[in-house]
Design an enzyme around this catalytic site. Structure first.
Site, PDB file in Angstrom:
ATOM      1  N   SER A 179       0.333 -12.734  25.281  1.00 29.86           N
ATOM      2  CA  SER A 179      -1.080 -12.386  25.298  1.00 29.86           C
ATOM      3  C   SER A 179      -1.757 -12.913  24.031  1.00 29.86           C
ATOM      4  O   SER A 179      -1.712 -14.109  23.750  1.00 29.86           O
ATOM      5  CB  SER A 179      -1.246 -10.875  25.470  1.00 29.86           C
ATOM      6  OG  SER A 179      -2.566 -10.546  25.821  1.00 29.86           O
ATOM      7  N   GLU A 221      -1.414 -18.586  31.832  1.00 26.59           N
ATOM      8  CA  GLU A 221      -1.607 -17.291  32.482  1.00 26.59           C
ATOM      9  C   GLU A 221      -2.771 -16.610  31.790  1.00 26.59           C
ATOM     10  O   GLU A 221      -3.228 -17.063  30.739  1.00 26.59           O
ATOM     11  CB  GLU A 221      -0.339 -16.434  32.418  1.00 26.59           C
ATOM     12  CG  GLU A 221       0.044 -15.954  31.035  1.00 26.59           C
ATOM     13  CD  GLU A 221      -0.588 -14.617  30.654  1.00 26.59           C
ATOM     14  OE1 GLU A 221      -0.614 -13.677  31.461  1.00 26.59           O
ATOM     15  OE2 GLU A 221      -1.070 -14.509  29.494  1.00 26.59           O
ATOM     16  N   HIS A 275       0.885 -11.194  32.417  1.00 23.13           N
ATOM     17  CA  HIS A 275       0.419  -9.818  32.516  1.00 23.13           C
ATOM     18  C   HIS A 275       0.586  -9.268  33.932  1.00 23.13           C
ATOM     19  O   HIS A 275       0.496  -9.998  34.919  1.00 23.13           O
ATOM     20  CB  HIS A 275      -1.063  -9.736  32.140  1.00 23.13           C
ATOM     21  CG  HIS A 275      -1.357 -10.049  30.714  1.00 23.13           C
ATOM     22  ND1 HIS A 275      -1.387 -11.338  30.231  1.00 23.13           N
ATOM     23  CD2 HIS A 275      -1.650  -9.238  29.660  1.00 23.13           C
ATOM     24  CE1 HIS A 275      -1.695 -11.308  28.938  1.00 23.13           C
ATOM     25  NE2 HIS A 275      -1.867 -10.053  28.571  1.00 23.13           N
TER      26      HIS A 275
END
Length: 310
Positions: free
Chosen positions: A116, A214, A279
């Site tokens: 992330s 992503e 995620h």
């Protein structure tokens, strides 16, 4: 092709620095994650950034100087074999502004794990130190703090302790967008963080690489904007292949994939969508900076060298 230094595998008793270089982690989950690390023989040391709450902004784990000092010490102190991020959120870009890279011995790579917002750190250590790293679960986050028996945790620990057994990642539910085989070093991460690093001294273009992308919690038009920015900024020029993971809460999945296909399939390289990395899913750990072969028809990424050294 860029060659990255791969860190040594971990052994029982390895000392691990646990830092928060972005947002404050959930403390109950952090404590559970630390217990899980101890259960498998790791010795975590919690840095102040992981315990302090938000200061001026509640989305930042303490002040920028504290986070940068913790990160610099964790990366540079030879007493630590690895650096695990407690969580993501926001703040890594601010932290990187203050890191003193001169205090870190680039010739002594160590395991660095996170995803992330931590994408920016993984990209930075590749640029500044030439280290490979791991886009994987974080200590206070779902998939890690549940400990042994949890898929994400177990896959990461297998890679950390027994890298010789992890020779490939297989994606049984993936979809071939552009068929073919690509070879290159693995790069990428959360797309918005890659876009945010453009124009900085820690951005690493994907030329010759297998690029993983992503993201989470972005409206479809914003996701389109970020992907388009990566194209227009020449980040994706000369990319060897593309692997697409989860795009959780970024719009209707079929609409997200249609946009990604439209924006990426014309690059003339193999593209695979639907990998279980990112995620909102039980995720595999994706190494950054390791030579690999992506086969989009077979739905697999095979490593051409051990992810970690023995």
């Amino acid at each position: 092709m860029t060659a990255f230094l791969r860190p040594p595998a971990l052994r029982p008793g390895a000392r691990v620095a646990v830092i928060a270089a972005s947002s404050p982690p959930n403390q109950a989950n952090l404590d559970r994650g630390l217990a899980a690390m101890e259960e498998v023989g790791l010795k975590p040391e919690v840095f102040a950034s992981s315990r302090v709450g938000g200061t001026e902004y509640d989305y930042l784990a303490g002040g920028d100087a504290l986070r940068a000092a913790d990160l610099t010490k964790a990366l540079g102190d030879p007493a630590f074999d690895a650096v695990f991020c407690a969580g993501g959120g926001y703040g890594m870009q601010r932290t990187l502004e203050l890191v003193d890279w001169s205090k870190i011995d680039a010739a002594r790579p160590k395991v660095v794990v996170g995803y992330s917002d931590v994408t920016a750190l993984l990209e930075a250590i590749a640029v500044k130190l030439g280290w490979a790293s791991l886009f994987g679960p974080m200590v206070a986050c779902d998939g890690f703090y549940q400990g042994p028996g949890e898929y994400d945790f177990d896959e990461l620990m297998k890679l950390l302790f027994h890298p010789e057994t992890v020779t490939e990642l297989v994606f049984p539910d993936a979809r071939t967008v552009v068929p073919g085989v690509a070879e290159g070093h693995t790069l990428g991460g959360t797309a918005t963080l890659l876009a945010a690093s453009l124009g900085t001294d820690t951005s690493l273009p994907a030329r010759g690489a297998i690029l993983f992308l992503e993201d989470v919690d972005e409206e479809l038009f914003r996701m389109d904007r970020y992907i388009t920015q990566l194209r227009r900024a020449s980040y994706s020029d000369g990319v060897a292949g593309i692997l697409l993971g989860t795009f959780t809460n970024c719009g209707e999945p079929r609409d997200v994939e249609r946009m990604l296909v439209e924006r990426l399939s014309d690059l003339g390289v193999p593209v695979l969508a639907g990998a279980d990395i990112g995620h909102g899913i039980s995720m595999q750990t994706y190494p950054i900076g390791v030579r690999a072969r992506l086969d989009t028809e077979a739905g697999r990424l095979r490593f051409l060298e051990p992810v970690l050294t023995s």
